[in-house]
Each structure stands twice: as structure tokens, then as C-alpha cells.
Design a protein around this motif. Structure first.
Motif, PDB file in Angstrom:
ATOM      1  N   ILE A 183      13.573   8.102  -0.803  1.00  0.00           N
ATOM      2  CA  ILE A 183      13.671   6.973  -1.799  1.00  0.00           C
ATOM      3  C   ILE A 183      12.310   6.560  -1.926  1.00  0.00           C
ATOM      4  CG2 ILE A 183      14.789   4.744  -2.455  1.00  0.00           C
ATOM      5  CD1 ILE A 183      16.395   7.140  -0.184  1.00  0.00           C
ATOM      6  N   ASP A 184      11.500   6.737  -3.194  1.00  0.00           N
ATOM      7  CA  ASP A 184      10.096   6.405  -3.302  1.00  0.00           C
ATOM      8  C   ASP A 184       9.294   7.462  -2.583  1.00  0.00           C
ATOM      9  OD1 ASP A 184      10.667   4.741  -5.524  1.00  0.00           O
ATOM     10  OD2 ASP A 184      10.773   2.887  -4.099  1.00  0.00           O
ATOM     11  N   ALA A 185       8.143   7.594  -2.953  1.00  0.00           N
ATOM     12  CA  ALA A 185       6.980   8.441  -2.467  1.00  0.00           C
ATOM     13  C   ALA A 185       5.603   7.646  -2.585  1.00  0.00           C
ATOM     14  CB  ALA A 185       7.156   9.874  -2.603  1.00  0.00           C
ATOM     15  N   GLY A 186       5.485   6.621  -2.030  1.00  0.00           N
ATOM     16  CA  GLY A 186       4.324   5.882  -2.567  1.00  0.00           C
ATOM     17  C   GLY A 186       3.070   6.084  -1.566  1.00  0.00           C
ATOM     18  N   PHE A 187       3.096   7.035  -0.510  1.00  0.00           N
ATOM     19  CA  PHE A 187       1.840   7.413   0.108  1.00  0.00           C
ATOM     20  C   PHE A 187       1.371   8.891  -0.382  1.00  0.00           C
ATOM     21  CE2 PHE A 187       4.704   4.851   2.770  1.00  0.00           C
ATOM     22  CZ  PHE A 187       3.908   3.913   3.291  1.00  0.00           C
ATOM     23  N   SER A 188       0.353   9.252   0.261  1.00  0.00           N
ATOM     24  CA  SER A 188       0.181  10.395  -0.100  1.00  0.00           C
ATOM     25  C   SER A 188       0.920  11.302   0.448  1.00  0.00           C
ATOM     26  CB  SER A 188      -1.441  10.716   0.402  1.00  0.00           C
ATOM     27  OG  SER A 188      -1.291  10.917   1.891  1.00  0.00           O
ATOM     28  N   GLY A 189       0.809  12.611  -0.302  1.00  0.00           N
ATOM     29  CA  GLY A 189       1.844  13.790   0.337  1.00  0.00           C
ATOM     30  C   GLY A 189       1.458  14.150   1.618  1.00  0.00           C
ATOM     31  N   LYS A 197       0.747  -1.104   0.185  1.00  0.00           N
ATOM     32  CA  LYS A 197      -0.042   0.004  -0.088  1.00  0.00           C
ATOM     33  C   LYS A 197       0.810   1.310  -0.007  1.00  0.00           C
ATOM     34  CE  LYS A 197      -4.022  -2.084   2.109  1.00  0.00           C
ATOM     35  NZ  LYS A 197      -5.161  -1.951   3.415  1.00  0.00           N
ATOM     36  N   GLY A 198       2.231   1.219  -0.131  1.00  0.00           N
ATOM     37  CA  GLY A 198       2.807   2.388  -0.285  1.00  0.00           C
ATOM     38  C   GLY A 198       4.392   2.075   0.518  1.00  0.00           C
ATOM     39  N   ASN A 199       5.078   2.519  -0.006  1.00  0.00           N
ATOM     40  CA  ASN A 199       6.750   2.792   0.052  1.00  0.00           C
ATOM     41  C   ASN A 199       7.501   4.005   0.132  1.00  0.00           C
ATOM     42  OD1 ASN A 199       7.486  -0.491   0.023  1.00  0.00           O
ATOM     43  ND2 ASN A 199       5.974   0.144  -1.410  1.00  0.00           N
ATOM     44  N   SER A 200       8.171   4.212   1.295  1.00  0.00           N
ATOM     45  CA  SER A 200       8.789   5.590   0.984  1.00  0.00           C
ATOM     46  C   SER A 200      10.117   5.355   2.294  1.00  0.00           C
ATOM     47  CB  SER A 200       8.384   6.754   1.451  1.00  0.00           C
ATOM     48  OG  SER A 200       8.995   7.943   1.283  1.00  0.00           O
ATOM     49  N   ILE A 201      11.450   5.929   2.032  1.00  0.00           N
ATOM     50  CA  ILE A 201      12.270   5.757   2.927  1.00  0.00           C
ATOM     51  C   ILE A 201      13.164   7.138   2.863  1.00  0.00           C
ATOM     52  CG2 ILE A 201      14.841   4.705   3.266  1.00  0.00           C
ATOM     53  CD1 ILE A 201      13.692   2.325   1.596  1.00  0.00           C
ATOM     54  N   PHE A 202      13.288   7.652   3.843  1.00  0.00           N
ATOM     55  CA  PHE A 202      14.196   8.734   4.294  1.00  0.00           C
ATOM     56  C   PHE A 202      15.682   8.662   4.596  1.00  0.00           C
ATOM     57  CE2 PHE A 202      15.824  11.643   7.557  1.00  0.00           C
ATOM     58  CZ  PHE A 202      16.018  12.934   6.749  1.00  0.00           C
ATOM     59  N   HIS A 238      10.673   2.698  -9.420  1.00  0.00           N
ATOM     60  CA  HIS A 238      10.063   2.224 -10.495  1.00  0.00           C
ATOM     61  C   HIS A 238       8.397   2.696 -10.655  1.00  0.00           C
ATOM     62  CE1 HIS A 238       8.428  -0.607  -7.588  1.00  0.00           C
ATOM     63  NE2 HIS A 238       7.540  -1.264  -8.495  1.00  0.00           N
ATOM     64  N   GLU A 239       7.653   2.779 -11.414  1.00  0.00           N
ATOM     65  CA  GLU A 239       6.391   3.558 -11.644  1.00  0.00           C
ATOM     66  C   GLU A 239       5.320   2.988 -11.056  1.00  0.00           C
ATOM     67  OE1 GLU A 239       6.405   0.639 -15.073  1.00  0.00           O
ATOM     68  OE2 GLU A 239       7.908   1.761 -14.041  1.00  0.00           O
ATOM     69  N   HIS A 240       5.129   1.827 -10.142  1.00  0.00           N
ATOM     70  CA  HIS A 240       3.995   1.364  -9.797  1.00  0.00           C
ATOM     71  C   HIS A 240       3.672   2.330  -8.884  1.00  0.00           C
ATOM     72  CE1 HIS A 240       5.142  -3.074 -10.661  1.00  0.00           C
ATOM     73  NE2 HIS A 240       4.459  -2.404 -11.794  1.00  0.00           N
ATOM     74  N   GLY A 241       2.160   2.491  -8.305  1.00  0.00           N
ATOM     75  CA  GLY A 241       1.639   3.231  -7.405  1.00  0.00           C
ATOM     76  C   GLY A 241       2.103   3.242  -6.093  1.00  0.00           C
ATOM     77  N   ASP A 242       2.477   2.074  -5.766  1.00  0.00           N
ATOM     78  CA  ASP A 242       2.807   2.229  -4.206  1.00  0.00           C
ATOM     79  C   ASP A 242       4.281   2.775  -3.957  1.00  0.00           C
ATOM     80  OD1 ASP A 242       3.716  -0.156  -5.638  1.00  0.00           O
ATOM     81  OD2 ASP A 242       4.078  -1.338  -3.840  1.00  0.00           O
ATOM     82  N   HIS A 243       5.132   3.239  -5.071  1.00  0.00           N
ATOM     83  CA  HIS A 243       6.174   3.722  -4.933  1.00  0.00           C
ATOM     84  C   HIS A 243       6.220   5.292  -5.711  1.00  0.00           C
ATOM     85  CE1 HIS A 243       8.323   0.119  -4.057  1.00  0.00           C
ATOM     86  NE2 HIS A 243       7.421  -0.454  -4.786  1.00  0.00           N
ATOM     87  N   ILE A 244       5.148   5.644  -6.379  1.00  0.00           N
ATOM     88  CA  ILE A 244       5.150   7.109  -7.142  1.00  0.00           C
ATOM     89  C   ILE A 244       3.951   7.810  -6.406  1.00  0.00           C
ATOM     90  CG2 ILE A 244       6.752   6.423  -8.710  1.00  0.00           C
ATOM     91  CD1 ILE A 244       4.283   6.673 -10.628  1.00  0.00           C
TER      92      ILE A 244
END
Length: 257
Positions: A26-32, A11-16, A56-62
Motif C-alpha cells: 500500500i503505497d510505494a513512496g521510497f526508492s525501489g 519522506k516516504g510511505n509504504s505498507i506490506f 494518492h499522487e504525492h511523491g512520498d506515496h508513489i
């Protein structure tokens, strides 16, 4: 370097990631809004982010990348293939904030080495990031197969963020249709607990201080099963290293290395 996993899963991926003079996502797969909230939990202002690196372009990453870029005037680093495949999800990005990844590049005081991985997107990459002081991290959250390119990227790093997506028996028993099960366990799908564990033993070095198990399936895996599979394999190989599961909704504490 300082690192925290803001969240990881289907459902979402992001790393600080922070160095002496830059702060990256690194990735922003959640809402802003969600990413802003997760950053605030580790006392980071989203206005201070210097760039967003996309695997990559999958929604849980962008999902939130375009929104964050527009609102806070932040550059996005992405391959041309992923950008073209994900244009509708990203929305309009200012030309000066669109940085196409072709080879290794500097961001502030750190060299970013992109590397291709096998996954069923138009193109998927991982990142090896080396700070000028010598700290190194390698990240690959979606991959179905470990090849020599991946092995080289993860060699002699301090922190590892690696996919540990599914348990084979739970995958076979879960409610997924057979086509999805076949996709998950294919070379262009996701990495199993056991394959992840064997890989970690293979590339572990005395420099490795921390391992995050990422992108864990809620349907075909279980945190305890995954953790035990990895730790048992590490113990059998007499490897003592800190292992932590990166969950979908809870931000990890910042580590410094």
C-alpha cells in the motif's frame, strides 16, 4: 493477514500486507531499492508482490511505484485522478499493469474497499481490506478531517493504520511559514494527535487488536508526545489496545491477525 509498515513519514510511505494467497504494497513512496531493502528485513522477496495500491499522487506515496512496476511486472491500482496528476512521477506503466480504482474490487482472496478522504491532493483515498476469512484492516495515512465515510471504513477492523501527524503547539512554534501551518491544520491537511486520539476512542471495538500511528511530522510532532496523547485518551476511555508508532526509517515487525 500479516502486516508490516515499511516506513511512514513526509519522506516516504509504504505498507506490506499479506493474506493466504496475495502480497501487496500500500503505497510505494521510497526508492525501489529502499523498498526492496525494507522487504528483505521481513524476509519478503519483492518479486512476490502481487500489486501496489496507491492512496494518492504525492511523491512520498508513489516515488518507487513506477520503477517497481516496470522492473518486476507488478500491477498498480490507482484512481484515474491520481494517475493523471502523478503521471510524470510514475513514468510509463504497461497498460495491463494499470488498474484504475472506481469501486470495491477483489485482489486474490481479499476485497479492497477504497474510500475518499479529505487531503490536498487531486484525489486521496484510504483502503479497507477484508480477507475472505474475516480479517480486516483499515489504512489512511493522509487526511485532515474525520467524516462519516472514514468512520464507516474503520468500523470493526482488526488493525488500524492512521495518521497522527502533528502536535498543535509544536506546529505553531516550529519554523514552518504561516501558509504551511495553515495548510497542515486545515480540513484538507493532516490529522493532529488529539483528533487522532479522539477518533480511535470513537471507533474502537473489541475486534481492534493493533493501532499504528503513521505519517508523523519530524518538525511539528514528537513520538513521545504523540504516543502519550493517544494512550492517555485511550486510558481515560478504559480502552486497552496495542499502539505502535510507525517511524520513517525503521520497518515494523510483521504482525499476524
Amino acid at each position: 493477514m500479516r502486516l508490516a509498515v515499511l516506513g511512514s513519514g513526509s519522506k516516504g510511505n509504504s505498507i506490506f500486507l499479506e493474506t493466504d494467497n496475495i502480497k501487496l504494497l500500500i503505497d510505494a513512496g521510497f526508492s525501489g531499492k529502499k523498498i526492496e531493502e525494507q522487504l528483505s528485513k521481513i524476509s519478503v522477496d519483492i518479486c512476490d508482490i502481487d500489486g501496489i495500491l496507491i492512496t494518492h499522487e504525492h511523491g512520498d506515496h508513489i516515488l518507487g511505484a513506477g520503477i517497481i512496476s516496470r522492473k518486476y511486472d507488478i500491477p498498480i491500482y490507482i484512481t484515474k485522478e491520481s494517475y493523471e496528476a502523478g503521471t510524470l512521477k510514475l513514468g510509463k506503466i504497461k497498460s495491463e499493469n494499470l488498474r484504475f480504482i472506481e469501486e470495491a474490487f477483489w485482489v486474490g482472496d481479499s476485497m479492497v474497499y477504497p474510500f475518499d478522504v479529505m487531503h490536498d491532493a487531486e484525489r486521496t483515498i484510504g483502503f479497507r481490506i477484508e480477507e475472505s476469512s474475516g480479517s480486516k484492516v483499515a489504512i489512511a495515512t493522509d487526511l485532515g478531517y474525520i467524516d462519516n465515510t472514514v468512520r464507516e471504513a474503520f468500523r470493526d477492523v482488526n488493525v488500524i493504520v492512521i495518521e497522527c501527524n502533528y502536535d498543535y503547539h509544536k506546529l505553531m512554534e516550529c519554523s514552518y511559514p504561516w501558509e504551511l501551518k495553515a495548510r497542515v491544520k486545515s480540513r484538507n491537511g493532516h490529522l493532529s494527535n488529539n483528533d487522532c486520539a479522539r477518533f480511535l476512542c470513537e471507533i474502537h471495538s473489541e475486534k481492534t487488536k493493533k493501532i499504528y500511528l503513521a505519517h508523523m511530522s519530524k518538525d511539528s510532532n514528537d513520538p513521545k508526545i504523540a504516543f502519550d496523547a493517544v494512550k492517555d485518551e485511550l486510558v481515560r476511555n478504559k480502552i486497552d489496545v496495542s499502539v505502535e508508532i510507525a517511524t520513517q526509517d525503521i520497518c515494523t515487525k510483521i504482525i499476524e491477525f
